[in-house]
Design a protein around this motif. Sequence first.
Motif, short mmCIF file in Angstrom:
data_model
loop_
_atom_site.label_atom_id
_atom_site.label_comp_id
_atom_site.label_asym_id
_atom_site.label_seq_id
_atom_site.Cartn_x
_atom_site.Cartn_y
_atom_site.Cartn_z
N TYR A 1 -12.06 4.41 -11.04
CA TYR A 1 -11.31 4.68 -10.01
C TYR A 1 -12.35 5.11 -8.85
N ASN B 1 -1.55 -2.76 -3.90
CA ASN B 1 -2.19 -1.52 -5.34
C ASN B 1 -2.33 -0.72 -4.77
N CYS B 2 -3.26 -0.11 -3.52
CA CYS B 2 -4.05 0.92 -3.03
C CYS B 2 -3.66 1.90 -2.72
N HIS B 3 -4.14 2.95 -2.67
CA HIS B 3 -3.29 3.93 -2.52
C HIS B 3 -3.95 5.03 -0.61
N PHE C 1 -14.92 -2.27 2.13
CA PHE C 1 -13.55 -2.83 1.29
C PHE C 1 -13.86 -4.34 1.00
N MET D 1 0.49 -1.38 -0.21
CA MET D 1 -0.12 -0.45 -0.02
C MET D 1 1.28 0.99 -0.42
N GLU E 1 -8.42 1.91 -9.56
CA GLU E 1 -8.04 1.27 -8.58
C GLU E 1 -8.80 2.02 -7.65
N ILE E 2 -8.62 1.53 -6.73
CA ILE E 2 -8.53 2.59 -5.11
C ILE E 2 -7.95 3.11 -4.09
N HIS E 3 -8.23 4.28 -3.63
CA HIS E 3 -7.55 5.27 -3.12
C HIS E 3 -8.44 5.79 -1.71
N LEU E 4 -8.30 5.40 -0.48
CA LEU E 4 -8.97 6.10 0.13
C LEU E 4 -8.36 6.81 1.13
N LEU F 1 -5.32 -5.11 2.75
CA LEU F 1 -5.90 -4.48 1.55
C LEU F 1 -5.10 -5.13 0.80
#
Length: 217
Positions: free
Chosen positions: A131, A183-185, A149, A1, A160-163, A180
Amino acid sequence: MKIHHLSENNTVLNHFLAQIRNVNVQKDRLRFRRNIERIGEIMAYEISKELEYKSVAVTTPLGTKDTTEIKHPIVVASILRAGLPFHQGILNIFDEADNGFISAGRYTIDGGDAFEIKVEYEAMASISSKYVLLVDPMLATGQSIVAVFNKLIEKGYPQEIHLAVVIAAPEGIALLEKELPENCHLWIAAIDEKLNDHFYIVPGLGDAGDLAYGSKL
């Protein structure tokens, strides 16, 4: 992450963070909500730097101009209810985004400090190949975000997932890194010291939902 800690640099973001923590400023609900919204706007701009873009030609009254635009559609999804002002701030920037709303609450076990997370309500746009910006102002244990999630990806997998969170505890960050995908941000305005014995962030700011909208039954 990949973790993005925004308050490491001195910007106006820190000014808004100071105000939402201040017990005297917190008495003004309108100001509290607006500052959370402003933090959302700043964070959305920072997130935009990590998205993929495509080339486009725009027609003007006097000709055409080659430029770029975001390549994939966006879904902004918030965890009710504390996430609503934060959601609005992000939506102010990504104004063409689809939206989603999910409830995830703590339910105590046997009246003690132990609890479980229940996801009870969901109104979600399609997330496949988009996204997804999952927003929640407070990252305490991380259990709510993990539960939401896992619920989301039952309906498809995003591009893509951005938290996005305003204040996070190290314990919550550690859980997300464990549970998670890599590749999550994770976008954080501020990282605080720890969780207390009741699983609240210290020094934190209190209950964001209550400060924004009043105490609940």
